[in-house]
Design an enzyme around this catalytic site. Structure first.
Site, PDB file in Angstrom:
ATOM      1  N   GLY A 293      61.291  37.267  20.146  1.00 40.25           N
ATOM      2  CA  GLY A 293      60.072  36.700  20.727  1.00 40.25           C
ATOM      3  C   GLY A 293      60.437  35.623  21.731  1.00 40.25           C
TER       4      GLY A 293
ATOM      5  N   HIS B 231      50.613  56.176  55.419  1.00 39.39           N
ATOM      6  CA  HIS B 231      50.154  54.791  55.541  1.00 39.39           C
ATOM      7  C   HIS B 231      51.278  53.788  55.295  1.00 39.39           C
ATOM      8  CE1 HIS B 231      46.116  56.227  56.021  1.00 39.39           C
ATOM      9  NE2 HIS B 231      46.216  56.932  54.895  1.00 39.39           N
TER      10      HIS B 231
ATOM     11  N   GLU C  89      65.824  53.947  36.994  1.00 38.05           N
ATOM     12  CA  GLU C  89      66.251  53.268  35.775  1.00 38.05           C
ATOM     13  C   GLU C  89      67.619  53.725  35.291  1.00 38.05           C
ATOM     14  OE1 GLU C  89      63.400  53.469  32.491  1.00 38.05           O
ATOM     15  OE2 GLU C  89      63.035  55.582  32.827  1.00 38.05           O
TER      16      GLU C  89
HETATM   17  C1  G6P Z   1      60.407  50.498  28.224  1.00 42.14           C
HETATM   18  C2  G6P Z   1      61.165  51.813  28.160  1.00 42.14           C
HETATM   19  C3  G6P Z   1      60.352  52.916  28.832  1.00 42.14           C
HETATM   20  C4  G6P Z   1      58.970  52.997  28.203  1.00 42.14           C
HETATM   21  C5  G6P Z   1      58.250  51.656  28.240  1.00 42.14           C
HETATM   22  C6  G6P Z   1      56.983  51.680  27.403  1.00 42.14           C
HETATM   23  O1  G6P Z   1      60.338  50.066  29.543  1.00 42.14           O
HETATM   24  O2  G6P Z   1      62.430  51.678  28.790  1.00 42.14           O
HETATM   25  O3  G6P Z   1      61.029  54.146  28.673  1.00 42.14           O
HETATM   26  O4  G6P Z   1      58.214  53.941  28.900  1.00 42.14           O
HETATM   27  O5  G6P Z   1      59.088  50.643  27.677  1.00 42.14           O
HETATM   28  O6  G6P Z   1      57.348  51.844  26.066  1.00 42.14           O
HETATM   29  P1  G6P Z   1      56.425  52.461  24.958  1.00 42.14           P
HETATM   30  O7  G6P Z   1      57.290  52.444  23.715  1.00 42.14           O
HETATM   31  O8  G6P Z   1      55.240  51.538  24.824  1.00 42.14           O
HETATM   32  O9  G6P Z   1      56.042  53.814  25.367  1.00 42.14           O
END
Ligand code: G6P
Length: 607
Positions: free
Chosen positions: A99, A502, A486
């Site tokens: 956190g 655009h 990524e």
């Molecule tokens: C991170 C991961 C992504 C994922 C995103 C949302 O950025 O690297 O791959 O899409 O979190 O995560 P969630 O678990 O909420 O789908």
């Protein structure tokens, strides 16, 4: 944002902590560390980088003890160095934290004025000094933690051990999740049930503001007011088995190739193939009556929501609003009475999505979620959960979770369309048929793997790549660009094909590949014009289309990837596969860490 674990028992704890941390690396891998009680004294081992560095260190410099805490870090405050690695400790107490302590600067200044000397750049270290200060004032560990926690602002899950106290570990949570695991003569704390699955399947999730005193055989949970409370202990179905890569080189590759099976499993749970009808579980609210459906999610899950907006609006005639979760809540958008809010998350732990859910709950909205981890906070706090049956996704870049999210969303669209009288039984049957063909079509696309790898050599040379899509494949262009950047670290942008003129068109020259996702269908001709515009400016087109589309525009493209002809409804699911493979192979060619790309984490549990 990090993973934490704590174990209090009678067995050597270091190997057990490492085992738990292995399953928490998805929360970060900037550094890892453990602290144990060795004859009552706090000992620590910490290492920069991935968990194997810590394991190597412990092999060289073993650490004893039967009580300990462990941490895997995704750096927020302070560089990813050994000094900043958790656990943070004084001679009296050791702490791991997930956190952000938002008021740490004020607390730190106050503690420094009081003579405390800080060793790290982290926000967490203030917790150590606060507790130590109170222990030095002769407070009990319990009182010292209560006093310290009362001073903290922000989000935290903490696990704390005390010098000389083999019989005690304290955990506390606010904002960040924390679970207790009940073993046999051994008790556990963990960020999630996954970390604890190798040890026990009896899990209790602490509620907001709870804190807990753990001994070897028991846990006493207190709520925020200090009152002793009882929280449910649940059996989790999570497996403690380590998930392997099988024949594959990377988890991401394995997960891409699992897609025909997991999409099939997800469909199997939601579609009656004989009656060609979607069968969802019972909902505690009316799917037909919402004045608005509001979707929030992050990253790849957000792009799944973007695809679904097209579906819900076109097929179910349902008004939809969508926003990334980190923005949604701060916009303070008015939410209509009787509105449904839909949250999409692989992990179910993404803090921005969870915070958006809590905001929607406060606004009296009905809460529906699509998650892959059923034990997650988002699942627990929803009125209805539709699971994706993707199985554990280990690669940080989401693949099979995305296509199973799309599968669930497609089924939800059909169910909502039926509830709203927007489709006939024949149309529903046709849409269901299109969906049931998806697993076989995905398998067919995966057969193009070798050809796609060759095209990836071309992308690997690029500095920037543009992805174009139109209609429901526009979000696939965004997802393709996200995947590429990524894991391969090549800059990429996704753009609505019609929007290219655009701005992005100014970037196009001979060095600039443009990947176009263009299924044939009503929107194809418009995208064909955009392909011609790119080619006219010397850009190199990689065209992903079907036989008909490639027949029309293949001459304008440097490379083509031919997908099977399909119902346009399911195109986004199928077009996701080649963009995943392109990103995967490009990253492999560039030699990056495909499954754990730099600076990222699988589950983002800080805002
Ligand atoms: C991170 C991961 C992504 C994922 C995103 C949302 O950025 O690297 O791959 O899409 O979190 O995560 P969630 O678990 O909420 O789908």
């Amino acid at each position: 944002m990090c993973g934490i674990i704590g174990i209090i028992g009678t067995n050597p704890v270091a190997p057990l902590l490492l085992k738990g941390l292995e399953r928490l690396e998805y929360r970060g891998y900037d550094s890892a560390g453990i602290a144990t009680l060795d004859n009552g004294r706090i000992g620590r081992r910490r290492a920069e980088g991935k968990l194997f560095n810590l394991a190597d260190l412990i092999a060289r410099e073993p650490i004893v003890g039967t009580v300990g805490i462990g941490h895997t870090r995704w750096a927020t405050h302070g560089r990813p160095t050994e000094a900043n690695a958790h656990p943070h400790a004084s001679d009296r107490v050791a702490v791991v934290h997930n956190g952000i302590i938002e008021n740490f600067r004020d607390l730190r200044a106050e503690l420094v004025r009081g003579g405390h000397i800080f060793e790290t750049e982290t926000d967490t270290e203030v917790v150590v000094h606060l507790i130590t200060e109170h222990l030095n004032q002769q407070m009990s560990p319990r009182e010292a933690v209560a006093e310290a926690v009362a001073r903290l602002e922000g989000a935290f899950a903490l696990a704390i051990i005390f010098a000389g106290r083999h019989d005690l570990m304290i955990g506390a949570r606010r904002g960040s999740p924390l679970a207790i695991g009940y073993g046999d003569g051994e008790m556990y704390l963990g960020s999630d049930a996954l970390a604890l699955a190798p040890f026990t399947n009896r899990i209790c999730y602490l509620e907001e503001g709870d804190w807990v005193e753990l001994g070897q055989d028991a846990a006493t949970v207190h709520d925020a007011s200090g009152a002793v409370v009882t929280r449910d202990i649940k059996q989790t179905a999570l497996s403690g088995a380590i998930i392997g890569k099988g024949q594959y080189r990377h988890f991401m590759q394995k997960e891409i190739f699992e897609q025909p099976a997991v999409i099939g499993d997800t469909l199997h749970a939601l579609v009656d193939p004989l009656r060609r009808r979607v069968e969802l579980p019972d909902f505690p609210f009316d799917l037909s009556a919402a004045p608005r459906l509001t979707i929030s999610a992050c990253g790849t899950s957000f792009y799944a929501g973007m695809v679904a907006k097209y579906w819900f609006e076109q097929i179910a005639r349902q008004p939809v609003e969508i926003d990334i979760a980190s923005e949604f809540r701060y916009r303070e958008a008015p939410l209509p009475e009787g509105g449904i809010n839909l949250f999409i998350s692989q992990s179910g732990e993404t803090i921005d999505t969870l915070a958006a859910l809590r905001y929607a709950r406060e606004q009296g909205q009905k809460i529906l979620s699509i998650v892959n981890v059923l034990e997650s906070a988002i699942a627990r706090e929803s009125d209805v959960v539709l699971p994706t049956l993707a199985g554990p996704e280990i690669g940080v870049a989401s693949t099979k979770a995305f296509t199973t999210q799309l599968t669930v969303l497609a089924c939800l669209t059909i169910a909502m369309a039926r509830a709203r009288d927007a489709v006939s039984a024949e149309t529903e049957a046709a849409l269901c048929t299109a969906l049931t063909e998806v697993p076989a079509c995905v398998a067919e696309i995966l057969n193009h793997d070798t050809a796609i790898r060759k095209i990836a050599h071309f992308l690997a040379e690029a500095r920037d790549v543009l992805y174009l899509g139109r209609g429901s494949t526009y979000p696939i262009a965004l997802e393709g660009a996200l995947k590429l950047k990524e894991i391969s670290y090549i800059h990429a942008e996704g753009c609505a094909a019609g929007e290219m003129k655009h701005g992005p068109i100014a970037l196009i020259d001979e060095t600039f590949p443009v990947v176009v996702c263009a299924p044939s269908g009503p929107l194809f001709e418009k995208t064909a014009s955009n392909i011609a515009e790119v080619a006219a400016r010397g850009g190199s087109v990689v065209l992903i289309s079907d036989k008909e589309g490639i027949g029309k525009m293949g001459d304008y493209a440097e490379h083509t990837i031919e997908l099977p002809p399909i119902d346009p409804f399911v195109a986004p699911i199928l077009y996701a596969i080649p963009v995943q493979l392109l990103a995967y192979h490009t990253a492999v060619i560039k030699g990056t860490e495909v499954d754990q790309p730099r600076n990222l984490a699988k589950s983002v549990t800080v805002e």
